[in-house]
Motif scaffolding. Structure first.
Motif, PDB file in Angstrom:
ATOM      1  N   VAL A   5       5.849   3.913   6.728  1.00 48.25           N
ATOM      2  CA  VAL A   5       6.116   5.330   6.109  1.00 48.25           C
ATOM      3  C   VAL A   5       7.317   5.268   5.502  1.00 48.25           C
ATOM      4  O   VAL A   5       7.822   5.712   4.284  1.00 48.25           O
ATOM      5  N   LYS A  21       4.367   9.147  -2.615  1.00 42.98           N
ATOM      6  CA  LYS A  21       3.471  10.304  -1.587  1.00 42.98           C
ATOM      7  C   LYS A  21       2.948   9.445  -0.401  1.00 42.98           C
ATOM      8  O   LYS A  21       2.884   8.516  -0.492  1.00 42.98           O
ATOM      9  N   MET A  74      10.367  12.558   6.785  1.00 46.13           N
ATOM     10  CA  MET A  74       9.077  13.072   5.901  1.00 46.13           C
ATOM     11  C   MET A  74       9.422  14.454   5.444  1.00 46.13           C
ATOM     12  O   MET A  74       9.422  14.511   4.086  1.00 46.13           O
ATOM     13  N   GLN A  93       2.878  14.742   1.894  1.00 52.08           N
ATOM     14  CA  GLN A  93       2.522  14.004   3.106  1.00 52.08           C
ATOM     15  C   GLN A  93       1.202  14.558   3.629  1.00 52.08           C
ATOM     16  O   GLN A  93       0.768  15.888   3.298  1.00 52.08           O
ATOM     17  N   SER A 105      -0.328  17.736   8.328  1.00 48.06           N
ATOM     18  CA  SER A 105       0.851  17.848   7.958  1.00 48.06           C
ATOM     19  C   SER A 105       1.685  16.478   9.032  1.00 48.06           C
ATOM     20  O   SER A 105       0.919  16.458  10.108  1.00 48.06           O
TER      21      SER A 105
END
Length: 321
Positions: free
Chosen positions: A84, A93, A114, A121, A305
């Motif tokens: 990530v 994204k 993030m 996300q 999320s």
């Protein structure tokens, strides 16, 4: 006006990753253009099954591309954060598998990174776009089952890992695997959506396989804003696997049966809420991508999320500690 097709790079080509590739290939808003896995066998299989996808065993080759809009991460949980972070650095994204990780402190840092990035996300909980979850939410809000009194989760499995995941040895280990992280986490997210954030009440009763194996029994209670949730999971016995999540109401109950069926129960009997097509797994998979595309189009959060996933992770890691 034509809608954007989101180009996707996939990290992790196991059972879940390849299933997502197939689902995205069947969706008009997503195009999988590249895939990475450290396993040569997984790379070879993808090349055979999806020759239009640039499959590679070299992550740097995927990372060097400039034609990716979305990075989908489907590797074992401990590696999620690293991949990530690479995606964030590229400005992509992020669509990440659950659980977010197994290290809560690092997942807290990752969530902050993030959020600070401002990039799109989402975390892949199966109920994010499932017709059953969306209909249940509306029925609860409309008062169909009266006052919500709590819920019951019952998971019964003949074996763990399940047959379609049996090649993934990490799932059988306590360090990253187990059905609580892999399955019960989905219902923890569903609880968050329908009843409020779940919190562990007391110490769960858990039994683990020897030599670092994952759990074969998990019993616990969650507190929510709308009542308690009784959680029960057991592995063993020659039987059909069953998963049942029942929301208890003063006028009736809503039961999620084997993931995607939704039933309305009362003393008068039981009736199916969804039609045959809405109960199919593909309806949930496609519905999730519908919501993800709309989220990326508008910037309005529709799927889970990182903060949602972090809340679920905190609960789950308490249970398997």
């Amino acid at each position: 006006m034509s809608q954007m097709t989101y180009r996707v790079g996939v990290v992790g080509l196991g059972a879940v990753g390849t299933r997502m590739i197939g689902t995205m290939q069947a969706h008009e808003r997503f195009e999988v253009i590249a895939g990475f896995d450290a396993s040569l066998a997984a790379v070879t299989t993808l090349k055979e099954q999806a020759p239009t996808v640039a499959a590679t065993g070299d992550f740097d080759a995927l990372l060097s591309r400039d034609d990716i809009d979305v990075l989908y991460v489907s590797t074992p949980p401990k590696s999620h954060a690293d991949y990530v972070r690479h995606g964030i650095a590229k400005g992509w994204k992020i669509f990440c598998e659950k659980p977010l990780g197994v290290d809560v402190l690092d997942s807290q840092r990752l969530t902050a990174e993030m959020d600070a990035s401002g990039l799109g996300q989402a975390v892949n909980f199966v109920y994010s776009g499932a017709p059953a979850a969306r209909r249940a939410k509306k029925m609860i809000n409309d008062g169909v089952i009266g006052d919500v009194l709590g819920a019951e989760l019952d998971v019964r499995l003949s074996r763990w890992p399940r047959a379609f995941q049996s090649h993934a040895a990490w799932l059988s280990k306590r360090a990253e695997g187990g059905f609580t992280r892999e399955m019960i986490s989905h219902h923890a997210y569903l609880t968050l959506v329908l009843l409020g954030t779940p919190r562990l009440n007391g110490q769960p009763l858990a039994h683990f396989e020897p030599h670092g194996g994952s759990e074969n029994m998990m019993l616990g209670v969650w507190d929510t804003d709308l009542g308690k949730v009784a959680v029960s999971g057991v592995v063993g016995g020659n039987r059909n696997d069953t998963v049942s999540f029942r929301i208890l109401g003063s006028k009736g109950c809503l039961r999620f049966d084997n993931w995607y069926q939704l039933l309305l129960e009362s003393s008068a009997g039981t009736e199916s809420v969804l039609d045959d097509q809405q109960q199919l797994p593909v309806a949930a998979y496609q519905g999730q991508l519908d919501q993800l595309a709309l989220q990326f189009d508008t910037g309005e959060q529709r799927l889970a999320s990182f903060e949602d996933a972090l809340n679920v992770q905190k609960l789950i890691e308490q249970m398997v500690a």
